[in-house]
Design an enzyme around this catalytic site. Structure first.
Site, short mmCIF file in Angstrom:
data_model
loop_
_atom_site.label_atom_id
_atom_site.label_comp_id
_atom_site.label_asym_id
_atom_site.label_seq_id
_atom_site.Cartn_x
_atom_site.Cartn_y
_atom_site.Cartn_z
N PHE A 1 89.09 24.42 44.88
CA PHE A 1 90.45 24.42 45.39
C PHE A 1 91.11 25.76 45.07
O PHE A 1 90.94 26.31 43.98
CB PHE A 1 91.26 23.31 44.73
CG PHE A 1 91.02 21.93 45.29
CD1 PHE A 1 90.12 21.71 46.32
CD2 PHE A 1 91.69 20.83 44.77
CE1 PHE A 1 89.90 20.44 46.83
CE2 PHE A 1 91.48 19.55 45.26
CZ PHE A 1 90.59 19.36 46.29
N HIS B 1 80.48 14.90 41.40
CA HIS B 1 81.08 16.23 41.34
C HIS B 1 81.76 16.41 39.99
O HIS B 1 82.75 15.76 39.70
CB HIS B 1 82.08 16.39 42.48
CG HIS B 1 82.61 17.77 42.65
ND1 HIS B 1 82.22 18.84 41.85
CD2 HIS B 1 83.51 18.28 43.53
CE1 HIS B 1 82.86 19.93 42.24
NE2 HIS B 1 83.64 19.61 43.26
N HIS C 1 76.75 23.75 47.05
CA HIS C 1 77.97 23.16 46.49
C HIS C 1 78.11 21.73 47.03
O HIS C 1 78.35 20.80 46.28
CB HIS C 1 79.18 24.00 46.84
CG HIS C 1 80.46 23.49 46.26
ND1 HIS C 1 80.69 23.44 44.91
CD2 HIS C 1 81.58 22.98 46.86
CE1 HIS C 1 81.90 22.94 44.68
NE2 HIS C 1 82.45 22.65 45.84
N LYS D 1 74.78 17.05 43.73
CA LYS D 1 75.95 16.19 43.56
C LYS D 1 75.73 14.80 44.14
O LYS D 1 76.46 13.86 43.82
CB LYS D 1 77.20 16.83 44.18
CG LYS D 1 77.72 18.05 43.45
CD LYS D 1 79.00 18.58 44.10
CE LYS D 1 79.53 19.82 43.39
NZ LYS D 1 78.69 21.01 43.62
N CYS E 1 86.82 24.04 40.97
CA CYS E 1 85.43 23.60 40.95
C CYS E 1 84.43 24.75 40.94
O CYS E 1 83.22 24.52 40.88
CB CYS E 1 85.16 22.69 42.14
SG CYS E 1 86.25 21.25 42.16
N GLU F 1 79.75 25.48 54.47
CA GLU F 1 78.76 26.14 53.62
C GLU F 1 77.50 26.51 54.42
O GLU F 1 76.96 27.61 54.28
CB GLU F 1 78.39 25.22 52.46
CG GLU F 1 77.43 25.83 51.46
CD GLU F 1 77.23 24.97 50.22
OE1 GLU F 1 76.52 25.43 49.29
OE2 GLU F 1 77.77 23.84 50.17
#
Length: 428
Positions: free
Chosen positions: A416, A355, A318, A350, A178, A329
Site C-alpha cells: 500500500f 499474507h 507477490h 501466499k 507489505c 504483476e
C-alpha cells in the site's frame, strides 16, 4: 577491493510461520503444498465478515521464556525467534564481541561496530496498542503496562534483535507496508556493499491478527471472505480469487560480505545480487493496473544488480490473491522480460502462508533462498482455474525441480502506498 563492489552472500536463514516454527518445517510445508489457513476461534472474531487467517504454527509462548515474552509485542517475539535461528544457522554462537570456547583461530571475532540489523514491520506493535487501550478503558490507568511504548514501537523488533546479537553498526526499520520486509533486506545488502557493515541480520515480521485490522481490511474489500473454505481461500492467479488472507510470523536472513564469510569458513546459501525499487504514485491502496511501477523496479534491478533475464529460473511472486494486483504483476514481468518469462517458474507462496504484510518479504526471501539452494520451486495451491491473463509459468499442483548451473531467483514485494521492491539472489 572497492567497497561499492563488495559481493554479498546469505549465510543463515530463520523463520516462524503458519506452516512451521522454523525454516525447515516451513520449507517442508511449502514443498508439500500445505495450507496454514484456518478458522479463527473466539467470541471477538465471531461477528466479523472475515473469520479466517493463517496463524503461526508454533505460538511464541512455547519458545520464549515468559519474563522475556511479556516485554515484547508478538511481532518482536516472532522476529527474535527467526533471528535466533538465522544467527545459529550462520554458525554464530553468541553476540558480537564474544568468541565461543571452541572457536578456531580461523573464525574471526565479529566486530560489533561492523554488525547491523534491519528488521521491518508494516504495522508494528498494533496488538499491544489495541490491547493496552482496552486495559486503559476497562481497568484504569494504573493497569497499563509500563512496557507499552517499547513494545508498540515499529522499531522494537530490530532493536531487540540488535540487543540479542550485539549489533552496533545500526538497527534500522524501513516501513513500506507489505514491501517492508523486502526493503529491509535490500537495505541490508546496501549496508554491506557500501562498506558500512560486514554482517547484517535482516528480514520482516508481522503480528496483526486482531479484530480491528481484520475488520478494516475486510471493509476495504481487500480480504477473502471465504469462511466456509479457509484452506482454499487464498488462490493467487485463479479466476475466482477474491482477496488475501491475513498471516503472521517472521522471516530473517543473515547477510555477509563474501570476504568475511570466506575468512570464517561459513556455509553460503547463495549470493544476494541486489534490489530494484520504485513507487507507483497511483493510489494509496489500489495497485497500478498496468504494472508500470513494478516494471520500473524490475528494470532498476536489471540495471544495477547484474541480473540477466536469461539466467532467471524462479520468481517468488507477490501475488496476494487480489483480482487486480495479481495480473498487474504478470504484466510487469512480461513488459520487462518478454519471452524470458516462459522459463521462469513462478510460485505464489501466499497461497499457503497467507499474507504476512510487512513480514511477507522476509518469509518469501527465505523461501526464495531455499528454492535456489534445493533447486526446487514450491507449488501455488488452489489454482483450480488459471486466469487467462496470468500469462506466466505458474507452478501448480506439485513442487518443480529447477535447472542446474548458474541460476537467479527473484522475490517480488509490493505494498500500500505504491511501494515496489524486488530482490535477486544467485548461485553461480
Amino acid at each position: 577491493m572497492d567497497s561499492t563492489n563488495r559481493t554479498v552472500v546469505v549465510t543463515g536463514i530463520g523463520a516462524t510461520t503458519p506452516l512451521g516454527g522454523d525454516s525447515a518445517s516451513t520449507w517442508k510445508g511449502l514443498i508439500e503444498g500445505r495450507s496454514g489457513v484456518s478458522l479463527l476461534e473466539g467470541e471477538r472474531f465471531a461477528e466479523l465478515p472475515v473469520r479466517i487467517a493463517a496463524s503461526a504454527a508454533v505460538d511464541p509462548s512455547e519458545v520464549l521464556p515468559r519474563p522475556l515474552a511479556r516485554k515484547l509485542d508478538r511481532s518482536a517475539q516472532f522476529a527474535l525467534i527467526a533471528a535466533r535461528e538465522a544467527w545459529a544457522d550462520a554458525g554464530y554462537t553468541g553476540p558480537a564481541g564474544t568468541v565461543a570456547e571452541d572457536a578456531s583461530d580461523a573464525a574471526p571475532e565479529i566486530d560489533p561496530g561492523r554488525l547491523g540489523t534491519v528488521i521491518a514491520s508494516g504495522i508494528g506493535g498494533v496488538t499491544t496498542l489495541l490491547d493496552q487501550y482496552d486495559v486503559l478503558k476497562e481497568k484504569g490507568v494504573r493497569k497499563v503496562s509500563p512496557h507499552t511504548v517499547p513494545m508498540l514501537m515499529p522499531n522494537s523488533p530490530s532493536a531487540n534483535v540488535s540487543l540479542e546479537v550485539g549489533a552496533q553498526a545500526g538497527a534500522h526499520t524501513p516501513v513500506s507496508a507489505c514491501a517492508s520486509g523486502a526493503e529491509a533486506i535490500g537495505y541490508a545488502i546496501e549496508m554491506i556493499r557500501s562498506g558500512r557493515a560486514d554482517v547484517v541480520v535482516a528480514g520482516g515480521t508481522e503480528a496483526a491478527i486482531h479484530p480491528l485490522p481484520i475488520a478494516a481490511f475486510g471493509n476495504m474489500m481487500a480480504m477473502s471472505k471465504n469462511n466456509d473454505d479457509p484452506q482454499g481461500a487464498s488462490r493467487p492467479f485463479d479466476v475466482d480469487r477474491n482477496g488475501f488472507v491475513l498471516g503472521e510470523g517472521a522471516g530473517v536472513i543473515v547477510l555477509e560480505s563474501a570476504e568475511h564469510a570466506a575468512r570464517r569458513g561459513a556455509r553460503v546459501y547463495c549470493e544476494a545480487l541486489g534490489q530494484g525499487i520504485s513507487s507507483d504514485s497511483h493510489h494509496i491502496t489500489q495497485p497500478e493496473p498496468t504494472g508500470r511501477g513494478i516494471a520500473q523496479a524490475l528494470r532498476h534491478l536489471v540495471a544495477t544488480a547484474d541480473v540477466k533475464p536469461a539466467e532467471i529460473v524462479h520468481i517468488n511472486a507477490h501475488a496476494t490473491s487480489t483480482p487486480q494486483g495479481d495480473i498487474g504483476e504478470i504484466k510487469a514481468l512480461r513488459s520487462v522480460f518478454g519471452d524470458d518469462v516462459d522459463h521462469m517458474a513462478l510460485s505464489a507462496t501466499k497461497s499457503m502462508t497467507g499474507h504476512l504484510l510487512g513480514g511477507a518479504g522476509g518469509v518469501e526471501t527465505v523461501a526464495t533462498v531455499l528454492a535456489l539452494h534445493h533447486r526446487l520451486a514450491p507449488p501455488t495451491i488452489n489454482v483450480d482455474n488459471l486466469d487467462p491473463e496470468a500469462d506466466a509459468d505458474v507452478v501448480r499442483g506439485t513442487a518443480r525441480e529447477l535447472p542446474e548451473g548458474a541460476a537467479v531467483a527473484v522475490n517480488n514485494s509490493f505494498g500500500f502506498g505504491g511501494h515496489n521492491v524486488v530482490l535477486a539472489f544467485a548461485t553461480r
